[in-house]
Structures are given as structure tokens and as C-alpha cells.
Design an enzyme around this catalytic site. Structure first.
Site, PDB file in Angstrom:
ATOM      1  N   THR A  62      32.156  56.931 -10.435  1.00  0.00           N
ATOM      2  CA  THR A  62      31.134  57.782  -9.819  1.00  0.00           C
ATOM      3  C   THR A  62      31.809  58.997  -9.193  1.00  0.00           C
ATOM      4  O   THR A  62      32.976  58.972  -8.839  1.00  0.00           O
ATOM      5  CB  THR A  62      30.352  57.008  -8.743  1.00  0.00           C
ATOM      6  N   GLY A  63      31.036  60.085  -9.065  1.00  0.00           N
ATOM      7  CA  GLY A  63      31.594  61.314  -8.513  1.00  0.00           C
ATOM      8  C   GLY A  63      32.732  61.849  -9.352  1.00  0.00           C
ATOM      9  O   GLY A  63      33.775  62.271  -8.829  1.00  0.00           O
ATOM     10  N   ALA A  64      32.534  61.859 -10.684  1.00  0.00           N
ATOM     11  CA  ALA A  64      33.642  62.135 -11.600  1.00  0.00           C
ATOM     12  C   ALA A  64      33.742  63.593 -12.024  1.00  0.00           C
ATOM     13  O   ALA A  64      34.496  63.918 -12.933  1.00  0.00           O
ATOM     14  CB  ALA A  64      33.501  61.259 -12.844  1.00  0.00           C
ATOM     15  N   SER A 112      34.648  66.196 -10.006  1.00  0.00           N
ATOM     16  CA  SER A 112      35.612  66.976  -9.235  1.00  0.00           C
ATOM     17  C   SER A 112      36.538  66.039  -8.475  1.00  0.00           C
ATOM     18  O   SER A 112      36.294  64.830  -8.382  1.00  0.00           O
ATOM     19  CB  SER A 112      34.901  67.904  -8.234  1.00  0.00           C
ATOM     20  N   ILE A 155      39.106  63.571  -6.787  1.00  0.00           N
ATOM     21  CA  ILE A 155      39.716  62.294  -7.166  1.00  0.00           C
ATOM     22  C   ILE A 155      39.015  61.695  -8.377  1.00  0.00           C
ATOM     23  O   ILE A 155      39.650  61.162  -9.289  1.00  0.00           O
ATOM     24  CB  ILE A 155      39.663  61.304  -5.977  1.00  0.00           C
ATOM     25  N   GLY A 156      37.683  61.791  -8.411  1.00  0.00           N
ATOM     26  CA  GLY A 156      36.929  61.209  -9.518  1.00  0.00           C
ATOM     27  C   GLY A 156      37.276  61.840 -10.846  1.00  0.00           C
ATOM     28  O   GLY A 156      37.447  61.143 -11.854  1.00  0.00           O
ATOM     29  N   SER A 195      38.909  55.175   3.172  1.00  0.00           N
ATOM     30  CA  SER A 195      39.599  56.246   3.885  1.00  0.00           C
ATOM     31  C   SER A 195      40.648  55.685   4.828  1.00  0.00           C
ATOM     32  O   SER A 195      40.486  54.593   5.398  1.00  0.00           O
ATOM     33  CB  SER A 195      38.579  57.064   4.685  1.00  0.00           C
ATOM     34  N   TYR A 220      31.363  59.165   8.885  1.00  0.00           N
ATOM     35  CA  TYR A 220      32.042  58.879   7.620  1.00  0.00           C
ATOM     36  C   TYR A 220      32.809  57.560   7.688  1.00  0.00           C
ATOM     37  O   TYR A 220      32.676  56.705   6.795  1.00  0.00           O
ATOM     38  CB  TYR A 220      32.989  60.036   7.307  1.00  0.00           C
TER      39      TYR A 220
END
Length: 661
Positions: A383-385, A387, A389-390, A515, A528
């Protein structure tokens, strides 16, 4: 002279053939039809042609070794010495295999030796034939053997009985100790005996400096001998006159205890020594039934099994830790007197044994620890691929041959990423999804399962970070709702959606990008960190439920990474950060090795400090909080100026590398 060997291509056999060839004889070696190539390679090693080392086609499991009648007839009266070495020398082998090879194989070898009218039958038995006899076992003892419960002990004892009761030609019996590698070269063909503990020693070496003393066990005395001593003694005794009907112990008459052996190999492997060794007799006051009850508790059995499996130690090996038997070798010493053949001391050749194991036999050498070997052809969801790290992770998985499924909110960006990854040869499937929308998450899960059947790896990378002091957040409760919605609820929705198929296939791995702030309790990141902490807690609970279903979780407490997520905080331009590629390598390591957690040493230290001295940890974090200001946007003001960074801030950030401020 003419020799016949079963097991001539085995570990002891290959060294014995070399000795026999040096005597100028012709060696006949029993081989199966499909193993002739192995014998040919050994001929090259021995420097002998097919006239000196002759293959005899047969099978240990068949009557008369399955040797053709014409071959037996040709050998009749021409074999001076028949060496029977073929057997199962493996504590972990199943009972039927040991029964067939050790007992039936010996019976078939006797049949062949009798038909050949061999001059002498040399049976290579083992000290295992004594069982777990308590005390000193002499060479003239046999029926006195005790505790033959283990199949290996029983079959070695019974195969020797077959020779004693049924052999119709002159015979000699040899009982080697635990045979390990060559004392000069360290050469060995498999992990067995003391080698089972080498992985433990290696892991301790990687975890603890050599100078740190450790606590270990004392144990009984293990009789360890190098293969060259066994072969030299066997060759010499076999050719000695007037020794038929005798039994010889090819052993170390002054063996070391288990704890001493582990320390010797720890020295050889540059690992810490066990400064304190605990003798099991210290717990003799505890009634046996209590000790047995504790060992049989389900959690104890599970933990013990998991540890032994990780170290590659068969559970049956642990029953030999307190080995009770010592071996007298008077007859062997008598025959070897004046020959110069004696057992070398273990400390003198342990470095060669360790070196050969680490270069050639370490099980990790044969494991595919590449990302390609782990994910090729497997369905991996990121997921979040689009930009950060993804995207870097997606590139690695695409290059490794995974069936890559990516999801993100923006279709245009998804299309760009798909085009890029397909140029790399990736098998990429993109689905638009807002992972903060629970209905969208459900549609994503259904689409992926409908199209791909299952998910092998789920990387929960999509996330939202907010850097704002609590004093500036009193009227911004939605900050906490937004981070929880994506970072926690979205991730959990996907896990719960894909978990049923993972459990059904008894395989699955979830990687959560968490994190370092969870470990350091980072100020300004309360919304967060709280959302990531919730995901960490959920994953620990789920892992406990699915531990025995091969569905595992890895939490990566990611340090500061230079991604679009941190771009609004301009002060991060002047402090040390990881690149997305470095972060993606951490994800790749998580997928390959499947650890429970990946974190920096500083992050782990911060968690330990918080547990042991929470006030001290609080002061350190407050110092950083006061040193680094809120951004203008967080404070609700507008400023086009890039914040100035002092040398003190740079120095502090360098020391606290990777921590959010």
C-alpha cells in the site's frame, strides 16, 4: 590382497579405501546402479582406475546385497577382507529406515560374505550398541547394554547381535565413538553429533562479544574421535594376526564433558566461553515426576521445540546431553601399541573442524536468503506504493519476480508507477484505493482475492504523519481521527480481509511500517505515534493467536526517511535521514527473514531506557522538543523563509540519528 566394502563411498569408507589402496590391493565397492557416477568421482580423488577400484552393483536392502550370482561366483574365495560399513548413522532418521539399513543390511552383508567365502568379516558397529549403559562398558561386554529405547541405539545393538550369532566366517567388530571430521583438514560430510551445537555457538558469537562470560551446562562425557584416527586404527587392527572374534573400541579413553566440548569449539569459533557450567545433578532434589511434568507443559514443549528447530537440533539429541557411558579400550590399545596411532586431543584439531563446518556445512549456506528466492511467483501487496518507501519497496519486489499488487488513491500516479515497474520486467497489478475509507478497503481486498486467489505478503506502508505540538492541537481533534483512520483502521481492515485466506493456506506474512517514534515516544507526533502504537499492539496480539498457523508479523520501527511525508518540515533537510532505498532494504529483510521486529539500535536503546529510567528518557526527549520548533504551518502562520538550523541542532540530530523531532 582383495577387499570388499559396503559403504565404500560413504564418509568413513572413502578414507578407508584410500588406506587399503596404499597397501597395493584391489578394492571391490558395493554401489547402487544410480551411484556409479559418485564412485567415478571418488576414483579421481583416490588416483585409482577401475582395475584397482571395482564397482559391484547391488543394494543393501536386498538378500545377498542384491549382487548378481555370476558376480558372487567370480568373487568366491578371492576376498581376503570384507568390510561392512554401510548403515544409517543419523539420530534423526526414521525407525523403519534404520531397521532396514542397520539390521537387515547387516544380515544381507553376512549372506554375501558367506557366499564369497571371505577371509574375515569386519563389522563396523558403534558405541551406540551399548545403549545408555551407566558406567564403564568394556570391549567384551554386549548383553549388558541398557536403555536401548532410541531406534538408533537399538538397531546398532541388534545388528551387532546378528554378526555375533549368525556369522559363519571369521569376524571382528569395531565400535567407533562419535566420528567427526578429519583432524587435519576438518573434512566432514554431514551435520551430526557435536555439530548440532555449532549453530548455537555461532548465534551466541554474533550476539555477544567473545570476552563476555556465559552460563551453560556441564553434561556427561561424549566420546568424540576424528575420522582419520578411526580409519587408521581400523586398517591396522584388520590386518593384525590372531584377532578374530574380538571387539575393539575405537574411542577416546579420556573424553571431554559436554560443557568442555562446547567451550573448546567456542574457542575455535571465537565465541564466548561458558564461565559457569551447571550440572544437572544440582537439581537432583527435585522429584523426577515434577521435572517430567514441567517438561511436558504445552508452553514449555512449544518453546523448546521452537528453539531446537531454529538451531537445527533434533529433539532426540538432547537425551544424550547427560551421556552416562565411558568406554574401556584395552584390546584396541594392545593391538595399536607401537603403531603410532592414537587419538589426537580435541583442542588441537577443533579449529580445523569448526573452519570446515563454517565453510561447507553451515545450514545457512544452503538457504536461499535472496528476495527473489522468497517472493518469486508469490502475491505481494504494497500500500502507498506511488512514492517514498512504498515505491522503493515495489521496485525491489518487481525486480525479484513477485506478483506485485499495489494500491494508492491517485490513478494517474498508479499508472505512472505501473509503467515504470513493467519496464523493469515486473508483473504488476494496480488498484485504486483510499485506504482511509473502510468500504474502499473492503473492495480492494475482494478484488485482489478474486483476481489472485490469495496474498502471501502484505506490506502496510500507506500512512499519514502529523508534526504538531499538543499545545497547538487543542482545537484539532481531527488530526487524531485522520491518523487513526489510515494508519490503524485502514491497516487492520486489510489484515482482517486477507487473513482468512492466509490462514486457509497456512502461510502469510504481514509487514507493518511503524515508526521509531513508537520506541522513543516522540514529542509533536502524539497523533501519529499513537496510531502506529495501536497497530503494533494489534499485531502482537494477532501474532500470538496465529503463531502456530504460520501467519507471521514483522513491525519495522522505521527511523526518519527522506520521503514526501516529511517534505513540509524544512528543518529535516539539514538532519541525517535514510533514503527510501535504504528503507526499502529494511522491508526486503523483513520479508526474507520474517523477524518479529526491525529497529535501529538507538530506537531499541530508547525503549529500554524508557522501561528502566522513564524520567531520564522523558528529559532527553523534552530537550529535543525545546531545541526544534514547530513549523510555521503547524503554528498556523505563513512564512516563506527556510528555518535556520543551528550547529547545536545539527549536532544533536546527528547524535540522535533517525529520531523524529
Amino acid at each position: 590382497m582383495n577387499y570388499f566394502l559396503t559403504g565404500g563411498t560413504g564418509f568413513i569408507g572413502r578414507f578407508l579405501v584410500e588406506k587399503l589402496l596404499a597397501r597395493g590391493g584391489t578394492v571391490h565397492v558395493l554401489v547402487r546402479e544410480q551411484s556409479q557416477d559418485k564412485l567415478e568421482r571418488l576414483r579421481e580423488r583416490w588416483g585409482a582406475d577401475s582395475d584397482r577400484v571395482k564397482a559391484v552393483i547391488g543394494d543393501l536392502s536386498r538378500p545377498g546385497l542384491g549382487i548378481a550370482s555370476a558376480e558372487l561366483e567370480a568373487l568366491r574365495g578371492k576376498v581376503d577382507h570384507f568390510f561392512h560399513l554401510a548403515a544409517v548413522y543419523d539420530m534423526g532418521a526414521d525407525e523403519d529406515a534404520q531397521q532396514t539399513a542397520n539390521i537387515e543390511g547387516t544380515r544381507h552383508a553376512l549372506e554375501a560374505a558367506e557366499q564369497m567365502q571371505a577371509g574375515c568379516f569386519h563389522h563396523v558397529s558403534s558405541i551406540a550398541a551399548a545403549g545408555l549403559f551407566k558406567g564403564t562398558f568394556r570391549e567384551d561386554m554386549f548383553e549388558e547394554a541398557e536403555k536401548l529405547d532410541h531406534p538408533y541405539l537399538l538397531t546398532k545393538h541388534e545388528s551387532e547381535r546378528v554378526v555375533r550369532e549368525s556369522c559363519k566366517v571369521p569376524f571382528r567388530i569395531y565400535r567407533p565413538g562419535m566420528v567427526i571430521g578429519h583432524s587435519s583438514t576438518g573434512e566432514m560430510d554431514k551435520v551430526d553429533g557435536p555439530y548440532y551445537f555449532f549453530k548455537l555457538i555461532q548465534k551466541i558469537r554474533h550476539a555477544i562479544p567473545q570476552w563476555v562470560p556465559t552460563i551453560g551446562i556441564e553434561g556427561g562425557r561424549l566420546n568424540i574421535v576424528p575420522v582419520d584416527f578411526v580409519v587408521d586404527a581400523l586398517d591396522h587392527i584388520a590386518h593384525a594376526e590372531g584377532e578374530d572374534g574380538q571387539c575393539f573400541h575405537l574411542v577416546d579413553t579420556d573424553p571431554y564433558k559436554v560443557g568442555e566440548i562446547l567451550n573448546i569449539f567456542s574457542d575455535a569459533g571465537h565465541a564466548p566461553r561458558m564461565a559457569m557450567r551447571i550440572d544437572s545433578r544440582m537439581f537432583g532434589f527435585v522429584p523426577p515426576f515434577i521435572r517430567q511434568s514441567l517438561k511436558n507443559l504445552p508452553p514449555v514443549k512449544r518453546l523448546t521445540g521452537a528453539v531446537l528447530d531454529d538451531l537445527g537440533i533434533p529433539p532426540s539429541v538432547m537425551s544424550f546431553i547427560n551421556y552416562p557411558t565411558r568406554f574401556d579400550a584395552r584390546e584396541t590399545e594392545r593391538v595399536l601399541k607401537g603403531s603410532g596411532i592414537e587419538v589426537p586431543r580435541l583442542p588441537d584439531y577443533a579449529p580445523a573442524i569448526w573452519d570446515y563446518w563454517e565453510r561447507h556445512l553451515d545450514p545457512d549456506l544452503f538457504k536461499d536468503r535472496t528476495l527473489k528466492g522468497t517472493v518469486e511467483g508469490r502475491v505481494c501487496v504494497v500500500t502507498g506504493a506511488t512514492s517514498g518507501i512504498g515505491l522503493a519497496t515495489a521496485r525491489k519486489l518487481a525486480e525479484a519476480g513477485a506478483v506485485l499488487v499495489i494500491g494508492a488513491r491517485t490513478k494517474e500516479k498508479l499508472d505512472e508507477v505501473v509503467a515504470e515497474l513493467e519496464e523493469l520486467g515486473g508483473n504488476v497489478h494496480a488498484y485504486q484505493c483510499d485506504f482511509a475509507d473502510m468500504d474502499d478497503c473492503d473492495r480492494f481486498v475482494k478484488t485482489v482475492l478474486d483476481n489472485h486467489g490469495k496474498v502471501d505478503v502484505l506490506v502496510n506502508n500507506a500512512g499519514r504523519s502529523i508534526r504538531r505540538s499538543l499545545a497547538l492541537s487543542f482545537d484539532r481533534f481531527h488530526d487524531f481521527e485522520r491518523t487513526m483512520q489510515l494508519n490503524y483502521f485502514g491497516a487492520v481492515r486489510l489484515i482482517m480481509g486477507f487473513a482468512p485466506s492466509m490462514l486457509e493456506h497456512n502461510r502469510g506474512h504481514v509487514v507493518n511500517i511503524s515508526s521509531i517514534g513508537v520506541l522513543t515516544n516522540a514529542p509533536r507526533f502524539s497523533s501519529y505515534v499513537a496510531s502506529k502504537s495501536a497497530l503494533d499492539a494489534f499485531s502482537r496480539c494477532a501474532a500470538a493467536e496465529w503463531s502456530d498457523r504460520n501467519v507471521t508479523f514483522t513491525t519495522i520501527n522505521m527511523p526518519l526517511v527522506k520521503t514526501p511525508m516529511i517534505a513540509p518540515t524544512k528543518i529535516y533537510d539539514s538532519v541525517p535521514t535514510l533514503t527510501p532505498e535504504e528503507a526499502a532494504q529494511m522491508v526486503a529483510d523483513a520479508i526474507v527473514y520474517r523477524p518479529k521486529r526491525i529497529a535501529t539500535r538507538l530506537g531499541i536503546f530508547a525503549q529500554v531506557l524508557h522501561a528502566l529510567a522513564p524520567k531520564m528518557g522523558e528529559i532527553v526527549m523534552n530537550t529535543g522538543y525545546r531545541m526544534f520548533p514547530d513549523t510555521a504551518a503547524a503554528a498556523g502562520t505563513k512564512s516563506g523563509e527556510k528555518p535556520k538550523v543551528s550547529t547545536e541542532q545539527v549536532a544533536f540530530a546527528a547524535i540522535m540519528r533517525g529520531i523524529y523531532w
